[in-house]
Each structure stands twice: as C-alpha cells, then as structure tokens.
Scaffold this active site. Structure first.
Site, PDB file in Angstrom:
ATOM      1  N   SER A  70      12.478 106.235  21.355  1.00 23.39           N
ATOM      2  CA  SER A  70      11.893 106.830  20.737  1.00 23.39           C
ATOM      3  C   SER A  70      10.049 106.811  22.027  1.00 23.39           C
ATOM      4  O   SER A  70       9.404 105.953  21.825  1.00 23.39           O
ATOM      5  CB  SER A  70      11.695 106.639  19.644  1.00 23.39           C
ATOM      6  OG  SER A  70      12.750 106.748  18.794  1.00 23.39           O
ATOM      7  N   TYR A  72       9.469 115.465   6.519  1.00 24.55           N
ATOM      8  CA  TYR A  72       8.866 114.936   7.924  1.00 24.55           C
ATOM      9  C   TYR A  72      10.114 114.889   9.428  1.00 24.55           C
ATOM     10  O   TYR A  72      10.648 114.389   9.165  1.00 24.55           O
ATOM     11  CB  TYR A  72       8.240 113.759   8.287  1.00 24.55           C
ATOM     12  CG  TYR A  72       6.868 113.783   9.681  1.00 24.55           C
ATOM     13  CD1 TYR A  72       5.759 114.796   9.400  1.00 24.55           C
ATOM     14  CD2 TYR A  72       7.572 113.765  10.777  1.00 24.55           C
ATOM     15  CE1 TYR A  72       4.922 115.018  10.969  1.00 24.55           C
ATOM     16  CE2 TYR A  72       6.611 113.733  11.854  1.00 24.55           C
ATOM     17  CZ  TYR A  72       5.684 114.026  12.028  1.00 24.55           C
ATOM     18  OH  TYR A  72       4.328 114.135  12.856  1.00 24.55           O
ATOM     19  N   ARG A  90      10.183 108.543  11.175  1.00 30.91           N
ATOM     20  CA  ARG A  90      10.939 107.841  10.583  1.00 30.91           C
ATOM     21  C   ARG A  90      10.868 107.098   9.176  1.00 30.91           C
ATOM     22  O   ARG A  90       9.767 106.024   9.675  1.00 30.91           O
ATOM     23  CB  ARG A  90      12.413 107.675  11.676  1.00 30.91           C
ATOM     24  CG  ARG A  90      12.338 109.269  11.743  1.00 30.91           C
ATOM     25  CD  ARG A  90      13.671 109.410  13.352  1.00 30.91           C
ATOM     26  NE  ARG A  90      12.921 108.922  14.618  1.00 30.91           N
ATOM     27  CZ  ARG A  90      13.026 107.604  14.692  1.00 30.91           C
ATOM     28  NH1 ARG A  90      13.419 106.765  13.847  1.00 30.91           N
ATOM     29  NH2 ARG A  90      12.683 106.649  15.959  1.00 30.91           N
ATOM     30  N   ASP A 136      16.138 114.947  24.030  1.00 28.09           N
ATOM     31  CA  ASP A 136      16.569 113.935  23.375  1.00 28.09           C
ATOM     32  C   ASP A 136      18.001 113.183  22.637  1.00 28.09           C
ATOM     33  O   ASP A 136      18.100 112.707  22.779  1.00 28.09           O
ATOM     34  CB  ASP A 136      15.783 114.484  21.697  1.00 28.09           C
ATOM     35  CG  ASP A 136      15.009 113.262  21.072  1.00 28.09           C
ATOM     36  OD1 ASP A 136      15.045 112.514  20.796  1.00 28.09           O
ATOM     37  OD2 ASP A 136      15.988 113.852  19.871  1.00 28.09           O
ATOM     38  N   HIS A 145      21.157 108.843  22.420  1.00 24.41           N
ATOM     39  CA  HIS A 145      20.182 109.013  22.524  1.00 24.41           C
ATOM     40  C   HIS A 145      19.645 109.905  24.206  1.00 24.41           C
ATOM     41  O   HIS A 145      19.096 109.032  24.329  1.00 24.41           O
ATOM     42  CB  HIS A 145      19.134 108.241  21.662  1.00 24.41           C
ATOM     43  CG  HIS A 145      17.967 108.894  21.005  1.00 24.41           C
ATOM     44  ND1 HIS A 145      17.019 107.399  20.784  1.00 24.41           N
ATOM     45  CD2 HIS A 145      17.011 109.305  21.399  1.00 24.41           C
ATOM     46  CE1 HIS A 145      16.435 108.372  21.074  1.00 24.41           C
ATOM     47  NE2 HIS A 145      16.041 109.551  20.788  1.00 24.41           N
ATOM     48  N   LYS A 197      18.471 112.908  14.132  1.00 24.61           N
ATOM     49  CA  LYS A 197      18.465 112.395  14.271  1.00 24.61           C
ATOM     50  C   LYS A 197      19.927 112.228  12.695  1.00 24.61           C
ATOM     51  O   LYS A 197      21.093 111.403  13.829  1.00 24.61           O
ATOM     52  CB  LYS A 197      17.622 111.293  13.925  1.00 24.61           C
ATOM     53  CG  LYS A 197      16.266 111.171  14.652  1.00 24.61           C
ATOM     54  CD  LYS A 197      16.437 111.324  15.686  1.00 24.61           C
ATOM     55  CE  LYS A 197      15.453 110.977  17.279  1.00 24.61           C
ATOM     56  NZ  LYS A 197      15.132 111.332  17.948  1.00 24.61           N
ATOM     57  N   CYS A 211       9.081 107.423  24.845  1.00 22.83           N
ATOM     58  CA  CYS A 211       8.943 105.979  25.348  1.00 22.83           C
ATOM     59  C   CYS A 211       8.793 107.382  27.049  1.00 22.83           C
ATOM     60  O   CYS A 211       9.126 107.268  28.254  1.00 22.83           O
ATOM     61  CB  CYS A 211       9.606 105.600  25.948  1.00 22.83           C
ATOM     62  SG  CYS A 211       9.492 103.662  25.241  1.00 22.83           S
ATOM     63  N   ARG A 224       3.067 116.329  16.451  1.00 19.15           N
ATOM     64  CA  ARG A 224       4.163 117.174  17.184  1.00 19.15           C
ATOM     65  C   ARG A 224       4.440 118.013  17.520  1.00 19.15           C
ATOM     66  O   ARG A 224       3.798 119.003  16.704  1.00 19.15           O
ATOM     67  CB  ARG A 224       5.876 116.334  16.288  1.00 19.15           C
ATOM     68  CG  ARG A 224       5.904 115.593  16.162  1.00 19.15           C
ATOM     69  CD  ARG A 224       7.159 114.537  16.578  1.00 19.15           C
ATOM     70  NE  ARG A 224       8.099 113.293  16.730  1.00 19.15           N
ATOM     71  CZ  ARG A 224       8.756 112.681  17.240  1.00 19.15           C
ATOM     72  NH1 ARG A 224       9.254 113.299  18.597  1.00 19.15           N
ATOM     73  NH2 ARG A 224       8.483 111.108  16.690  1.00 19.15           N
TER      74      ARG A 224
END
Ligand code: OXD
Ligand code: MN
Length: 615
Positions: free
Chosen positions: A276, A225, A82, A301, A254, A234, A278, A393
């Site tokens: 993000s 992406y 991102r 998420d 989130h 998002k 974690c 990913r």
C-alpha cells in the site's frame, strides 16, 4: 420495529430472490434501522445523498467553478486508515487463517457481532447496495450486496463499483453474490428510545472488520473509512475473493493492471503488486520517458486473473474507481491522475483552501498561506503538522483518467504478459531483476519486504515482509496461498506470464534516492518487455537476471555510471543475511511452506556462494 422479508421495502419491478429478502430482514431485525433504502445507483439518488451529507456537515461542497461535482469529507481523527489489528479471518480452523492473519473463532465472533450490531442502526437508514466487482458479463466478475448505514459508503461504492439496478437484476437472475454488512456503530437512538445528535463522521471506538471464508461473508463494524467500510474493495475483492479464487483455480491479487504499447505497435499487459502507498496509482498512469512508448490504465489496485480458453492468464480490474492516496500527487508526479481529479471527485481528509478548493502536501512546491486542515482547524505553513492527513484520499471514477485503456471494461479481461513484484527497499534489491522460473518468481513474491507506509496504522518506516503485497489482504493461510500460486504455474505452463522484481526506492550512502522514478520507471519495464520479446540481453545474478551492461535504456537520463552500478549492486553478505531471515520467516508457516520455496532458497544460497567465490 419488526422486519420480515415482506416488509423490507424491496423495489418493485425486481423479482428479488427469497434468500436476499430473508438476509436483509435478518440484518434489519438485528440492527433496527428506521428505514430501508435499496440503492438504484442513479444520479438522482447520488445527488439526494450528496445534498443530505452537505446538510449534515459530513460533506463540504467544493467551489463548483474550480472543482465541479466535488466534495470534501473529514473523518474522525480516530478513523483514518484500515485497522489491521481489528481485521479478522474467522475460518473454522485457526491454521486456515495462518500466522499472518488475526484469527477469531467464527462462533465466538458471530456472538460478538450479534451484540455490537444489535440496534446499531437505530435512528438511521439502512442502505441496500447491490454491486458488481468487474464489468457485467464474462466469467471473472462477481456480485455482492453491501448493507450499510453510511450514506458516505453508498456514494463511494457508486464510484468504486458498478452499483445499483443492473447488479440487482443480475442477482435476481440467479447469479452468486457475497453478503457484506457494515455499520458505523453509532446509533442515534438507544434501546430505551433516548435520542442523540448525529456526528459529522459517526464511528465507534470498538472496531471489527471480519471475514468468514467458508460462508463467504463480510461483517464490518465501527469504522466508516476506506477499506474498512467500502467492503467491495479489500474485504471482498481481496480477502474473500482470494479464497474463492483458490477454490476455483484463479487469482485475486493486490495488483495494478496496465497496457503498455511500444513504437512498433506491440502491446503488453502488465500487472504489478506493491505494498500500500508505494506508488501503484502513479505506475498505473505512467507517462514513459522513453519516446514512442505509451501506458494505458486498466486498474490501480486490484487484479482478478483467470486462465482463459487459450490457456493464458486474463486480468480484469474488479473496481470502477480509484481510491488513491492524495499527498504526493502532483503535476510532476502524476499529471494524469491530477487531471482526473478536476471534477466529480470525493476527497477525504485533505485540506481546504480559502477559495473552496483542495490542497495536500506535495500538490504545489509552496503551500498556500492559509488552509483549513483535515481536522477542520486553521492551518498556516509554519504549523508543525501536515495540512492533509498522510492517508488522505480521493475517490474518483476510473473513466475520468485520460489514460484509461479503451478496453478496460472488457469482461473477458486482458491476457497478462508480465507480473512485477515491488517493495520499498533502500538497500539490496536491484532496480529490476528477472525471475529464473515461475517457481523463482513465486519465491520472490513470497519474500518481498517493504518499509511501512501510512495506509495502515503502525510505525512508518519499519521493515515488514509483505508477500505478494497481500500481507493484510490474503483471506487464508499465506503458505497455502503460495502453494496455490505454484499450482497456477503448473496450470499455465509455458503460457504463464514472466515474473520480474523491481525496486524504485534504492538509496545511496547519503540516504538519497538513486533512481529518479516516475516516468523513468518505464526504462526497466521496457527492458522486461524486450526480454519477453527476446530482444534484450541479461546476465545471471544473485537476485535473478539483471540487464547486461548497456541494455537498460538510460538515454537522456542524468545518471552516473557509479549510480547505475549501485542500483544493481548485490552485496553477497547482505543477501546471505536476508536468506537467513527468509529461512526464519518460512519457519513460521511450519510444514505448510511449500518444498519448492525451500528449494528456491537453496538455489539462492548457491548463487550467493558462487558470487562470494568469484569476488
Ligand atoms: C489501499 C491500500 O487503500 O492498499 O489501496 O491500503
Ligand atoms: Mn491497495
């Protein structure tokens, strides 16, 4: 080519509303695609696109005996995460974006977008992707339409959302929808009709990920992406939905969502916000090490949460798939996730093995002797670069996780019992701590900080405030968002979930993690659930209530008393320094910072002073 609402190739059998046709025609007129395809979400359509992308070199078909239905994509090295620096909230007033967002004037941004989108789809097919965020039915899920010139986006949206005819039918039935326009920004024909070859991963060096909160629109240019391009995630489910949620009295967060059941059969619903990369996916699929406890996954998420008829807060996962970070996923760290990836998965930027399978750092202790790395180069273990990109990913249907909760698609959602806030903190923040009140929980959420990870560009390891793990995802002024959370507390009253802070990442003086993490994270979580059930004791501390001695179940765990003490040590001087930083942090938001949070800061300072006096 001239497009009108009558010539946008709308599918027969659907009474597509005029506003949809007019919008599609307007975008087509601007971007000038060669063709328009309305996605039906069928398997035939998916297979056609997979074959087309294999032919174009965008996808490598993996060994179908080892990884049936699975493909590997390699992005351009300039398009791997991102891009927060190119992400804009284009609210009419700058103060409505707030100091933590990039703001752009909506009129100016529209003019810029008009320029960059003009002809941006020449030589390409423009895909119309109707989708639902959340299961059909109920009053929490919502609809959208993404227009994109990327087949990779189409097949990814098919996994990540409920995409296709059913969503289009709901839109035809008159339900609200959010428009989202995406172009990779690499036209194959220029304004004079000169052609060029396509790239394996087309994109543009100039990127704009833009959100118009007042008109609830998304426009994204230049990247193919993840969160830059799969606009349901998002852009919609967090940035635009957070604005809708504020206006309508709910929460777009989130957060992972899971259900956890104890040996007595009582189930709890837990949501958890972590920055993000974690370990949210790991926690969502946790295998508890405490006997008799079981975790079932609802989402990894994003959570949309709305007060239900009984006054409790109900959560759904608006997504239908997982777009997770591959490196570090292994039989040891997350076997459930690893097994979900056995088939029908799209991998992006991982390494390719000689037998046509995938590999990434952490998958096995020993790397294979030879790989093709994420850039398409030969790779051997003596290379001084990773084989898989750190933000590589997998995109996989949620239903493929064996831990998926049987009711994960209940459109009414699950009533939430507990909310966790976590960050990646080497010092200060204890393993677990219970908030004294909803207001204290909001203060904890607002002040969470974390060491930076690879999910966004930027320097890995530096500490950044990440309030509610929403720093890059809140579609409006962060301080107004805190006020909204405080108001939600008023609405929910004594039916509000209880709020806890956790930190799995505390390190000792030698820089080693003190807590084993993974399945053992069930231990502090079980303590939290026992607090809710009224069966566990706590003691008051600076950060909140922490487990009374002997209350955290460490049976069978190889951890010394000193290490346990260290996990809960709250050095008053370090906390006083953090309190000063918090005051500076709040000051950024001027008089928008809610008074309740300053009041919480005062109470924190009082607890620090009391602890110092006792020492
Ligand atoms: C994600 C992120 O991809 O938070 O989920 O960056
Ligand atoms: Mn995320």
């Amino acid at each position: 080519m001239t497009y009108t609402p009558q010539t946008v190739n709308a599918p027969s059998g659907f009474a597509v509303p005029e506003d949809v046709l007019a919008w599609v025609a307007e975008v087509a007129e601007l971007a000038q695609p060669d063709a328009i395809h309305w996605c039906d979400g069928s398997i035939d359509e998916r297979e056609r696109l997979y074959a087309q992308m294999v032919e174009a070199g965008t996808f490598t078909k993996l060994n179908q005996d080892l990884r049936p239905g699975s493909y590997l994509a390699r992005s351009a090295p300039s398009d791997v995460a991102r891009v927060e620096s190119r992400t804009y909230i284009c609210s009419v007033k700058e103060e409505d974006a707030g100091p933590t967002n990039n703001w752009a004037d909506p009129t100016e941004m529209r003019a810029t977008l008009k320029k960059v989108f003009a002809g941006s789809m020449r030589g390409r097919t423009m895909y119309i992707i109707p989708f639902s965020m959340g299961p059909f039915g109920g009053n929490i899920s919502r609809l959208g339409i993404e227009i994109s010139d990327s087949p990779y986006v189409v097949v990814s949206m098919r996994i990540m959302t409920r995409m296709g005819n059913q969503a289009l039918q709901a839109i035809c039935d008159g339900k609200d929808w959010v428009p989202a326009v995406h172009s990779v920004g690499y036209p194959l024909v220029d304004a004079d009709g000169n052609k060029r070859d396509d790239l394996v991963w087309p994109c543009n060096d100039e990127k704009y990920i833009t959100h118009f909160p007042e008109t609830r629109e998304i426009w994204s240019f230049g990247s193919g992406y993840g969160g830059n391009a799969l606009l349901g995630k998002k852009c919609y489910a967090l940035r635009i939905a957070s604005v809708i949620a504020r206006d309508e009295g709910w929460l777009a967060e989130h957060m992972l969502v899971l259900r956890i059941t104890g040996p007595d059969g009582r189930s709890f619903c837990l949501t958890a916000a972590f920055p993000s990369a974690c370990g949210k996916t790991n926690l969502a699929m946790l295998r508890p090490t405490i006997p008799g406890w079981k975790v079932e996954t609802v989402g990894d998420d994003i959570a949309w949460m709305r007060p239900g008829p009984d006054g409790r807060l109900y959560a759904i996962n608006p997504e239908a798939g997982f777009f997770g970070v591959a490196p570090g996923t292994s039989e040891k760290t997350n076997p459930t996730c690893l097994h979900a990836l056995d088939h029908d998965t799209i991998f992006t930027n991982v390494a390719l093995t000689d037998d046509g399978d995938v590999w990434w750092e952490g998958l096995t202790d020993e790397p294979p002797a030879h790989l093709i790395d994420w850039t398409g180069q030969d790779w051997t273990p003596d290379a001084d670069r990773p084989a898989a990109h750190p933000n590589s990913r997998f995109t996989v249907p949620a239903a493929q996780a064996e831990s998926i909760a049987p009711n994960w698609e209940d459109p009414a959602g699950l009533p939430v019992d507990v909310i966790l806030f976590g960050g990646r903190r080497a010092t200060n923040v204890p393993l677990i701590s219970e908030s004294y009140s909803w207001e204290h929980g909001v203060f904890v959420g607002a002040t969470v900080s974390s060491e930076q990870t690879a999910a966004a560009e930027g320097s890995v390891g530096s500490l950044r405030r990440d309030p509610f793990a929403m720093l890059p995802f809140c579609g409006y002024n962060m301080a107004d968002y805190w006020s909204h959370w405080l108001e939600m507390g008023q609405t929910l009253g004594d039916k509000a979930p209880r709020i806890f802070q956790v930190n799995w990442f505390r390190k000792d003086a030698d820089g080693k993690f003190i807590w084993p993490g993974f399945g053992d994270n069930s231990r502090p979580i079980v303590w939290a659930l026992q607090r809710i059930a009224g069966t566990a004791k706590a003691v008051d501390a600076i950060s909140g209530r922490i487990p009374a001695p002997g209350e955290l179940d460490v049976d069978g765990l190889d951890i010394s008393d000193e290490a346990l003490t260290e996990l809960f040590s709250l050095p008053p001087d370090a906390w006083a320094a953090e309190a000063d930083l918090t005051e500076e942090y709040f000051a950024q938001f001027g008089d928008k910072t809610p008074a309740e949070l300053y009041d919480q800061l005062k109470q924190l300072r009082q607890r620090i002073a009391d602890a110092k006096a006792k020492a």
